[in-house]
Design a protein around this motif. Structure first.
Motif, PDB file in Angstrom:
ATOM      1  N   HIS A   1       0.864  -1.171   0.289  1.00 39.92           N
ATOM      2  CA  HIS A   1      -0.282   0.300   0.412  1.00 39.92           C
ATOM      3  C   HIS A   1       0.936   1.498   0.170  1.00 39.92           C
ATOM      4  N   GLY A   2       1.619   1.712   1.087  1.00 40.94           N
ATOM      5  CA  GLY A   2       2.618   2.578   1.085  1.00 40.94           C
ATOM      6  C   GLY A   2       3.270   2.979   2.044  1.00 40.94           C
ATOM      7  N   HIS A   3       2.109   2.664   2.942  1.00 40.93           N
ATOM      8  CA  HIS A   3       2.402   3.283   4.566  1.00 40.93           C
ATOM      9  C   HIS A   3       3.549   2.216   5.184  1.00 40.93           C
ATOM     10  N   ASN A   4       3.898   1.412   5.057  1.00 38.26           N
ATOM     11  CA  ASN A   4       4.522   0.969   5.816  1.00 38.26           C
ATOM     12  C   ASN A   4       6.041   0.470   5.370  1.00 38.26           C
ATOM     13  N   TYR A   5       5.801   0.371   3.570  1.00 40.35           N
ATOM     14  CA  TYR A   5       7.031   0.246   2.734  1.00 40.35           C
ATOM     15  C   TYR A   5       6.640   1.125   1.463  1.00 40.35           C
ATOM     16  N   ASN A   6       7.652   2.500   1.282  1.00 37.14           N
ATOM     17  CA  ASN A   6       8.348   3.083   0.554  1.00 37.14           C
ATOM     18  C   ASN A   6       8.796   3.897   0.199  1.00 37.14           C
ATOM     19  N   GLU A   7       9.464   4.665  -1.049  1.00 41.91           N
ATOM     20  CA  GLU A   7      10.767   5.831  -0.936  1.00 41.91           C
ATOM     21  C   GLU A   7      11.606   5.763  -0.340  1.00 41.91           C
ATOM     22  N   THR A   8      10.633   5.411   1.266  1.00 40.78           N
ATOM     23  CA  THR A   8      11.651   5.962   2.060  1.00 40.78           C
ATOM     24  C   THR A   8      12.274   4.750   3.432  1.00 40.78           C
ATOM     25  N   ASN A   9      11.215   3.978   3.023  1.00 39.22           N
ATOM     26  CA  ASN A   9      11.184   2.861   3.765  1.00 39.22           C
ATOM     27  C   ASN A   9      11.472   1.996   2.748  1.00 39.22           C
ATOM     28  N   LEU A  10      12.390   1.355   1.886  1.00 35.54           N
ATOM     29  CA  LEU A  10      12.333   0.184   1.247  1.00 35.54           C
ATOM     30  C   LEU A  10      12.026  -1.240   1.979  1.00 35.54           C
ATOM     31  N   PRO A  11      11.006  -1.963   0.988  1.00 37.19           N
ATOM     32  CA  PRO A  11      11.579  -3.532   1.475  1.00 37.19           C
ATOM     33  C   PRO A  11      12.765  -3.669   0.875  1.00 37.19           C
ATOM     34  N   PRO A  12      12.796  -5.776   1.470  1.00 34.80           N
ATOM     35  CA  PRO A  12      14.579  -6.482   0.011  1.00 34.80           C
ATOM     36  C   PRO A  12      14.040  -6.376  -0.715  1.00 34.80           C
ATOM     37  N   LEU A  13      14.186  -5.391  -1.385  1.00 35.22           N
ATOM     38  CA  LEU A  13      14.676  -5.061  -3.225  1.00 35.22           C
ATOM     39  C   LEU A  13      15.769  -5.497  -3.578  1.00 35.22           C
ATOM     40  N   GLN A  14      15.973  -5.940  -4.429  1.00 31.89           N
ATOM     41  CA  GLN A  14      16.781  -6.583  -5.152  1.00 31.89           C
ATOM     42  C   GLN A  14      17.098  -5.658  -6.218  1.00 31.89           C
ATOM     43  N   ASN A  15      18.048  -5.103  -7.567  1.00 33.19           N
ATOM     44  CA  ASN A  15      18.514  -4.612  -8.606  1.00 33.19           C
ATOM     45  C   ASN A  15      17.272  -4.674  -9.501  1.00 33.19           C
ATOM     46  N   GLY A  16      17.038  -3.360 -10.159  1.00 34.33           N
ATOM     47  CA  GLY A  16      16.161  -3.836 -10.704  1.00 34.33           C
ATOM     48  C   GLY A  16      14.665  -4.212 -11.096  1.00 34.33           C
ATOM     49  N   ASN A  17      14.256  -4.453  -9.204  1.00 32.61           N
ATOM     50  CA  ASN A  17      12.598  -4.627  -9.049  1.00 32.61           C
ATOM     51  C   ASN A  17      12.627  -3.402  -8.711  1.00 32.61           C
ATOM     52  N   ILE A  18      10.897  -3.849  -9.145  1.00 25.25           N
ATOM     53  CA  ILE A  18       9.842  -2.482  -9.218  1.00 25.25           C
ATOM     54  C   ILE A  18       9.168  -2.632  -7.223  1.00 25.25           C
ATOM     55  N   LEU A  19       9.107  -1.865  -6.996  1.00 27.03           N
ATOM     56  CA  LEU A  19       8.147  -0.902  -5.983  1.00 27.03           C
ATOM     57  C   LEU A  19       7.148  -0.435  -6.266  1.00 27.03           C
ATOM     58  N   LEU A  20       6.437  -1.031  -6.083  1.00 30.83           N
ATOM     59  CA  LEU A  20       4.858  -0.244  -6.062  1.00 30.83           C
ATOM     60  C   LEU A  20       3.561   0.253  -5.540  1.00 30.83           C
ATOM     61  N   ASN A  21       3.461   1.044  -5.075  1.00 33.52           N
ATOM     62  CA  ASN A  21       2.363   1.111  -4.259  1.00 33.52           C
ATOM     63  C   ASN A  21       1.462   2.544  -3.921  1.00 33.52           C
ATOM     64  N   GLY A  22       0.090   2.423  -3.640  1.00 33.35           N
ATOM     65  CA  GLY A  22      -0.404   3.612  -3.783  1.00 33.35           C
ATOM     66  C   GLY A  22      -1.036   4.400  -2.907  1.00 33.35           C
ATOM     67  N   HIS A  23      -1.197   4.337  -2.024  1.00 30.93           N
ATOM     68  CA  HIS A  23      -1.120   5.212  -0.674  1.00 30.93           C
ATOM     69  C   HIS A  23      -1.533   6.887  -0.376  1.00 30.93           C
ATOM     70  N   THR A  24      -0.394   7.636  -1.279  1.00 33.88           N
ATOM     71  CA  THR A  24      -0.258   9.188  -1.698  1.00 33.88           C
ATOM     72  C   THR A  24      -1.324   9.680  -2.705  1.00 33.88           C
ATOM     73  N   HIS A  25      -2.286   8.474  -3.749  1.00 32.03           N
ATOM     74  CA  HIS A  25      -3.088   9.641  -4.689  1.00 32.03           C
ATOM     75  C   HIS A  25      -2.523  10.326  -5.567  1.00 32.03           C
TER      76      HIS A  25
END
Length: 181
Positions: free
Chosen positions: A104-128
């Protein structure tokens, strides 16, 4: 697999109906919801035709085609009436050449990244706010909001088909943003 991504319905039966019409028109295989399904939250005004019971009936009618993650407005009470899982904080989805970390984006987002690997996509809503940003090690994407768009954006959703990512205006289906490798 052709995937439609939507976020932040916030109980609007009007926009939920438009979203499901777009889903059928797009001939998507699955609908990935990024949370905030039934409740509008204390910071938002009531969306157009706020009717959470109508929204849950529409979504339950296609429960076998929905993937979903929990938003900050989604609760255990919501899970009691929705007939598809909504309580996961994230989902990992493989589409084309991409591994997508959907949240969703309230826990994991651009300032608190999940365990991504190079080239992965972080997809979230929350900010509208619909957008994509290509960072050094990952790509950030947000479909915007179905019912309560912010920062002068339109009511929107995303489509993923292979390695093509397209943002569309919910009300008229026009493409307005694209990411393609």
């Amino acid at each position: 697999m052709k995937l439609m991504i939507a976020s932040d319905i916030h109980g609007s039966s009007y926009y939920c109906k438009l979203m499901l019409e777009a889903f059928e028109r797009e001939k998507a295989d699955r609908l990935l919801l990024l949370g905030d399904i039934l409740y509008h939250g204390p910071r938002n005004d009531l969306p157009r035709e706020y009717a959470p019971k109508e929204v849950l009936a529409m979504l339950n009618g296609m429960k076998d085609r929905i993937l979903c993650v929990r938003g900050n407005c989604d609760t255990e009470v919501d899970q009691m009436v929705l007939e598809f899982p909504i309580m996961a904080d994230y989902a990992v989805v493989m589409i084309g050449n991409h591994i997508i970390y959907a949240t969703h984006g309230h826990n994991y987002n651009e300032t608190n990244l999940p365990p991504l690997q190079n080239g992965n996509i972080l997809l979230n809503g929350h900010t509208h706010v619909p957008k994509y940003i290509v960072h050094e090690n990952y790509i950030y994407m947000n479909p915007g909001s179905i019912s309560i768009p912010k920062e002068n954006s339109c009511n929107s959703y995303m489509m993923i088909d292979g390695n093509r990512f397209v943002w569309k205006n919910l009300e008229n289906g026009t493409e307005y943003l694209e990411y393609k490798e």
